[in-house]
Design a protein around this motif. Structure first.
Motif, mmCIF file in Angstrom:
data_model
loop_
_atom_site.group_PDB
_atom_site.id
_atom_site.type_symbol
_atom_site.label_atom_id
_atom_site.label_comp_id
_atom_site.label_asym_id
_atom_site.label_seq_id
_atom_site.Cartn_x
_atom_site.Cartn_y
_atom_site.Cartn_z
ATOM 1 N N SER A 1 14.181 0.004 6.308
ATOM 2 C CA SER A 1 15.307 -0.129 5.278
ATOM 3 C C SER A 1 14.702 -0.423 3.855
ATOM 4 O O SER A 1 15.307 -0.079 2.922
ATOM 5 C CB SER A 1 16.358 -0.997 5.923
ATOM 6 N N ASP B 1 11.558 2.744 0.031
ATOM 7 C CA ASP B 1 12.390 3.356 -1.500
ATOM 8 C C ASP B 1 12.304 4.883 -1.333
ATOM 9 O O ASP B 1 11.319 5.726 -1.215
ATOM 10 C CB ASP B 1 11.346 3.094 -2.674
ATOM 11 N N PRO B 2 13.515 5.424 -0.929
ATOM 12 C CA PRO B 2 14.025 6.720 -0.859
ATOM 13 C C PRO B 2 12.980 7.837 -1.892
ATOM 14 O O PRO B 2 12.508 8.903 -1.509
ATOM 15 C CB PRO B 2 15.169 7.041 -0.906
ATOM 16 N N LEU C 1 9.446 8.045 -0.878
ATOM 17 C CA LEU C 1 9.329 8.938 0.172
ATOM 18 C C LEU C 1 9.348 10.186 -0.140
ATOM 19 O O LEU C 1 8.886 11.201 0.196
ATOM 20 C CB LEU C 1 10.484 8.492 1.325
ATOM 21 N N LEU C 2 10.383 10.671 -1.049
ATOM 22 C CA LEU C 2 10.550 12.080 -1.476
ATOM 23 C C LEU C 2 9.493 12.392 -2.426
ATOM 24 O O LEU C 2 8.851 13.620 -2.275
ATOM 25 C CB LEU C 2 11.750 12.037 -2.346
#
Length: 351
Positions: A6, A9-10, A13-14
């Motif tokens: 959780s 950091d999205p 990752l992107l």
């Protein structure tokens, strides 16, 4: 979701996914040899681990790569020596078949079922395509050399850093996910083993099956024919059937009905079909632990969808699909088990 996951950091990752995708697109012409190099590294990692107990990791990886190079050179040299020793005989066979096709009036030959004019028309229609293919191969020679270098470099770095990369990625995953990743990792190793080791073993079996057949065929040059059958067994889909087709044409061109019948009724079933239909599925099933039909779907589907690299990725994807199905069934069964009720799956495993 796990607290560790959780906190990822999205956006980071992107960003990593975009970098990987851009690298794949940029190196797309070399992606096939990279995949083959990494997959072979997975199979050879146990050898590297054994050597690393006594030697530095870089030296161990270099020795494994050197051994692969040596094996390939010895195999290629042996095949070249066999071809060189039988060059005149091969030229005689080709000339005999050529005369049979273009001058079918020879008394000793069995009449050609296809009119020579039709063959000439077919050859003329495909001559341009053949010339274009030869020219394209000549132009691709520099890229082929680059691909060979990339293959061995990928094999080296895969051996050297493979375990480290896996441990760093898997080490930060939740325990439950680690178990599933470990299962998929085992399936991947077993499937790649089945593809590489069993493929070579099937060629060896083909060689020993071919020896007595070509002895009884009576054309001599037993080692030459047996080596050719084993080498073509390494070629996906085609296999030694091309050798049998070639021999069948040679037998017909000489009017040897016995030889043609032996090739069709004995040579093809034993030398070509038996290793593929019986030995290959048997050895693959023992290591990959999935049904041989699923492996064949992977072979044919992979070749049709992805080309030559599909010979590796096709069965691998099918094996991972089956393993993913097993994981999904296990999780669904666990989800349906009521609190305090014993898991029926675990009960079965205890029987």
């Amino acid at each position: 979701m796990s607290p560790g996951l959780s906190r990822i950091d999205p956006l980071v990752l992107l960003f990593v996914i975009v970098i990987v995708a851009a690298a794949a697109v940029a190196f797309w012409p070399l992606l096939d040899v990279v995949i083959v190099g990494l997959s072979l590294a997975v199979v050879l990692l146990p050898v590297h681990r054994a050597l690393s107990r006594r030697l530095p990791g870089a030296v161990a990886a270099g020795l494994v790569v050197a051994a692969v190079v040596l094996i390939l050179l010895l195999g290629s040299g042996f095949m070249a020596a066999v071809l060189a020793q039988n060059a005149q005989y091969l030229d005689h066979i080709l000339q005999t078949i050529f005369d049979w096709v273009w001058a079918p009036a020879a008394e000793q030959a069995i009449p050609l079922p296809i009119p020579p004019e039709q063959i000439a028309g077919w050859v003329g229609e495909h001559a341009d395509t053949l010339q274009a293919g030869i020219a394209g191969f000549a132009e691709a020679a520099p890229l082929f050399i680059v691909k060979i270098c990339v293959f061995f470099l990928t094999l080296y770095i895969g051996l050297l850093k493979g375990d480290t990369v896996r441990d760093r990625l898997v080490g930060h995953l939740p325990t439950a996910l680690k178990r599933d990743i470990g299962r998929l990792s085992t399936v991947t190793v077993d499937t790649l083993y089945a593809i590489y080791v069993v493929h070579v073993a099937t060629a060896v079996i083909t060689f020993f099956l071919a020896l007595p057949f070509f002895y009884f065929l009576g054309y001599g040059h037993i080692l030459f024919y047996s080596v050719m059958a084993a080498v073509f067994q390494l070629v996906p889909i085609i296999g030694p059937s091309l050798v049998m087709l070639f021999l069948g044409a040679f037998a017909l061109s000489q009017g040897d009905a016995r030889g043609a019948l032996l090739v069709a009724l004995v040579g093809y079933p034993i030398v070509c079909a038996l290793p593929d239909i019986y030995f290959r599925p048997l050895m693959m099933g023992r290591r990959a632990s999935i049904h041989p039909v699923i492996m064949w779907i992977g072979f044919f589907g992979g070749l049709a969808a992805m080309g030559i690299v599909g010979f590796i990725l096709g069965p691998l994807f099918m094996a991972l699909l089956v393993a993913g199905y097993g994981i999904a069934v296990r999780e669904l069964t666990r989800a349906r088990t009521l609190p305090g009720e014993r898991d029926p799956v675990s009960n079965l495993t205890k029987l």
